[in-house]
Motif scaffolding. Structure first.
Motif, mmCIF file in Angstrom:
data_model
loop_
_atom_site.group_PDB
_atom_site.id
_atom_site.type_symbol
_atom_site.label_atom_id
_atom_site.label_comp_id
_atom_site.label_asym_id
_atom_site.label_seq_id
_atom_site.Cartn_x
_atom_site.Cartn_y
_atom_site.Cartn_z
ATOM 1 N N ARG A 83 0.822 -1.206 0.000
ATOM 2 C CA ARG A 83 0.000 0.000 0.000
ATOM 3 C C ARG A 83 0.854 1.254 0.000
ATOM 4 N N LEU A 84 1.939 1.243 0.767
ATOM 5 C CA LEU A 84 2.842 2.395 0.795
ATOM 6 C C LEU A 84 3.526 2.598 -0.546
ATOM 7 N N ARG A 85 3.935 1.493 -1.192
ATOM 8 C CA ARG A 85 4.577 1.606 -2.502
ATOM 9 C C ARG A 85 3.611 2.202 -3.522
ATOM 10 N N HIS A 86 2.366 1.749 -3.473
ATOM 11 C CA HIS A 86 1.352 2.282 -4.390
ATOM 12 C C HIS A 86 1.121 3.768 -4.132
ATOM 13 N N GLU A 87 1.099 4.170 -2.869
ATOM 14 C CA GLU A 87 0.879 5.565 -2.528
ATOM 15 C C GLU A 87 2.036 6.441 -3.001
ATOM 16 N N VAL A 88 3.270 5.943 -2.858
ATOM 17 C CA VAL A 88 4.438 6.691 -3.340
ATOM 18 C C VAL A 88 4.374 6.888 -4.846
ATOM 19 N N ASP A 89 4.018 5.833 -5.577
ATOM 20 C CA ASP A 89 3.894 5.945 -7.040
ATOM 21 C C ASP A 89 2.810 6.948 -7.412
ATOM 22 N N ARG A 90 1.694 6.924 -6.666
ATOM 23 C CA ARG A 90 0.608 7.857 -6.957
ATOM 24 C C ARG A 90 1.047 9.293 -6.707
ATOM 25 N N LEU A 91 1.776 9.520 -5.623
ATOM 26 C CA LEU A 91 2.234 10.873 -5.301
ATOM 27 C C LEU A 91 3.244 11.373 -6.333
ATOM 28 N N LYS A 92 4.105 10.466 -6.820
ATOM 29 C CA LYS A 92 5.070 10.862 -7.850
ATOM 30 C C LYS A 92 4.350 11.282 -9.130
ATOM 31 N N ALA A 93 3.349 10.493 -9.517
ATOM 32 C CA ALA A 93 2.593 10.824 -10.729
ATOM 33 C C ALA A 93 1.859 12.152 -10.556
ATOM 34 N N ALA A 94 1.279 12.370 -9.367
ATOM 35 C CA ALA A 94 0.566 13.626 -9.116
ATOM 36 C C ALA A 94 1.524 14.807 -9.138
ATOM 37 N N GLU A 95 2.740 14.593 -8.619
ATOM 38 C CA GLU A 95 3.736 15.664 -8.625
ATOM 39 C C GLU A 95 4.126 16.049 -10.049
ATOM 40 N N ARG A 96 4.288 15.046 -10.910
ATOM 41 C CA ARG A 96 4.621 15.336 -12.306
ATOM 42 C C ARG A 96 3.487 16.101 -12.981
ATOM 43 N N LEU A 221 0.916 12.858 -24.274
ATOM 44 C CA LEU A 221 0.426 11.711 -25.043
ATOM 45 C C LEU A 221 0.803 10.406 -24.351
ATOM 46 N N ALA A 222 2.045 10.292 -23.904
ATOM 47 C CA ALA A 222 2.500 9.087 -23.204
ATOM 48 C C ALA A 222 1.715 8.878 -21.910
ATOM 49 N N SER A 223 1.442 9.962 -21.190
ATOM 50 C CA SER A 223 0.682 9.853 -19.940
ATOM 51 C C SER A 223 -0.723 9.321 -20.186
ATOM 52 N N LEU A 224 -1.352 9.812 -21.258
ATOM 53 C CA LEU A 224 -2.697 9.336 -21.576
ATOM 54 C C LEU A 224 -2.679 7.888 -22.042
ATOM 55 N N GLN A 225 -1.641 7.497 -22.772
ATOM 56 C CA GLN A 225 -1.522 6.106 -23.212
ATOM 57 C C GLN A 225 -1.363 5.181 -22.008
ATOM 58 N N ALA A 226 -0.521 5.566 -21.066
ATOM 59 C CA ALA A 226 -0.339 4.751 -19.860
ATOM 60 C C ALA A 226 -1.626 4.722 -19.039
ATOM 61 N N ARG A 227 -2.308 5.847 -18.968
ATOM 62 C CA ARG A 227 -3.570 5.933 -18.232
ATOM 63 C C ARG A 227 -4.626 5.020 -18.833
ATOM 64 N N GLY A 228 -4.575 4.842 -20.153
ATOM 65 C CA GLY A 228 -5.527 3.970 -20.822
ATOM 66 C C GLY A 228 -5.110 2.514 -20.876
ATOM 67 N N GLY A 229 -3.980 2.176 -20.261
ATOM 68 C CA GLY A 229 -3.518 0.794 -20.222
ATOM 69 C C GLY A 229 -2.612 0.393 -21.367
ATOM 70 N N SER A 230 -2.280 1.333 -22.284
ATOM 71 C CA SER A 230 -1.396 1.019 -23.423
ATOM 72 C C SER A 230 0.054 1.263 -23.001
ATOM 73 N N THR A 231 0.559 0.386 -22.137
ATOM 74 C CA THR A 231 1.886 0.586 -21.561
ATOM 75 C C THR A 231 2.986 0.526 -22.615
ATOM 76 N N VAL A 232 2.878 -0.396 -23.551
ATOM 77 C CA VAL A 232 3.909 -0.528 -24.593
ATOM 78 C C VAL A 232 3.973 0.748 -25.429
ATOM 79 N N GLN A 233 2.819 1.255 -25.838
ATOM 80 C CA GLN A 233 2.778 2.492 -26.609
ATOM 81 C C GLN A 233 3.352 3.652 -25.815
ATOM 82 N N ALA A 234 3.023 3.707 -24.536
ATOM 83 C CA ALA A 234 3.518 4.785 -23.685
ATOM 84 C C ALA A 234 5.042 4.754 -23.608
#
Length: 263
Positions: A83-96, A221-234
């Motif tokens: 849970r802490l790892r997930h929260e750190v990743d979320r905070l990093k994404a929000a910071e960007r 564009l990469a952020s939206l691709q990752a958000r939509g689950g297209s990790t390879v494209q991102a």
């Protein structure tokens, strides 16, 4: 047989299991084997031996219960770490995202007050000719009116305003910015239209690769691709960003996101 099975189970849990297994062996040693005199004793002696045997089994049961408690505590700790790892990743994404939002808002204010920049002069029309708008002042006013809605966070109103600008000014000097901001508006609607947002960012990248908005458009564009689950494209988009615009601030953000996506 019961003691051997318990020891075998405890022994499979590493260091804790080894300590507990040692305790079981000690308990067993204390309760047996019986001497010849004990085996030849009275019925009272037999009852004493049975009681001692029962006490040994109770000790094993207690140790097994303790082991189960340790397993539950370990699972709980592992869950907290995830849970802490997930929260750190979320905070990093929000910071960007906050960084990009602040950057784009600052640039939007600069664009609305500054005279036409080199980007505006060079990025005229639809990329196929160098003709400017018939009425430069009306062109700029229409663009500023649409952009002002973005500064007010009125995305619902910004979408039709930017679409109207792009339709009415096919040779407008602010078409690259309009496509970029339209992508922003689409992605920030109450019901985001992410496909249309990606199309607008792609338009900036493909039609105006030398414009200052191109690196940011690639990252968006990469952020939206990752958000939509297209990790390879991102990942491909981020790698393109790093390669094509290595000196941009977005390139550093792209490197961080590539690590997060498991590059």
């Amino acid at each position: 047989m019961m003691l051997k099975q318990a020891i075998h189970r405890l022994g499979t849990h590493g260091f804790i299991g080894a300590l507990l297994a040692g305790a079981v062996i000690t308990a067993q040693a204390q309760t047996g084997p019986l001497s010849v005199e004990d085996r030849g004793g009275s019925r009272g002696g037999a009852r004493t031996v049975a009681a001692e045997s029962t006490g040994g089994n109770d000790g094993v049961i207690m140790l097994m219960q303790q082991m189960q408690q340790y397993e539950e505590q370990l699972q709980d700790l592992q869950g907290q770490i995830e849970r802490l790892r997930h929260e750190v990743d979320r905070l990093k994404a929000a910071e960007r995202e906050r960084y990009l939002d602040l950057d784009t808002r600052i640039n939007a204010l600069a664009e609305s007050t500054a005279p036409a920049s080199a980007d505006d002069e060079n990025a005229t029309g639809d990329g196929e000719d160098g003709e400017g708008p018939a009425d430069p002042q009306a062109d700029r006013q229409a663009y500023n009116d649409a952009q002002r809605k973005l500064l007010d966070r009125d995305f619902e109103g910004a979408v039709p305003a930017l679409e109207a600008y792009l339709e009415e000014y096919p040779n407008g000097r602010y078409r690259p910015q309009a496509h970029f901001w339209l992508g922003e508006a689409y992605s920030n609607l109450k019901s985001p239209q992410l496909t249309k947002a990606r199309e607008q960012f792609s338009k900036v990248v493909e039609d105006y690769p030398d414009h200052s908005r191109a690196p940011t458009s690639l990252y968006k564009l990469a952020s939206l691709q990752a958000r939509g689950g297209s990790t390879v494209q991102a990942r491909d988009t981020l790698k393109r960003l790093v390669k094509q615009y290595p000196d941009s601030s977005e390139a550093e953000l792209a490197k961080a996101m590539l690590k997060q996506l498991g590059n």
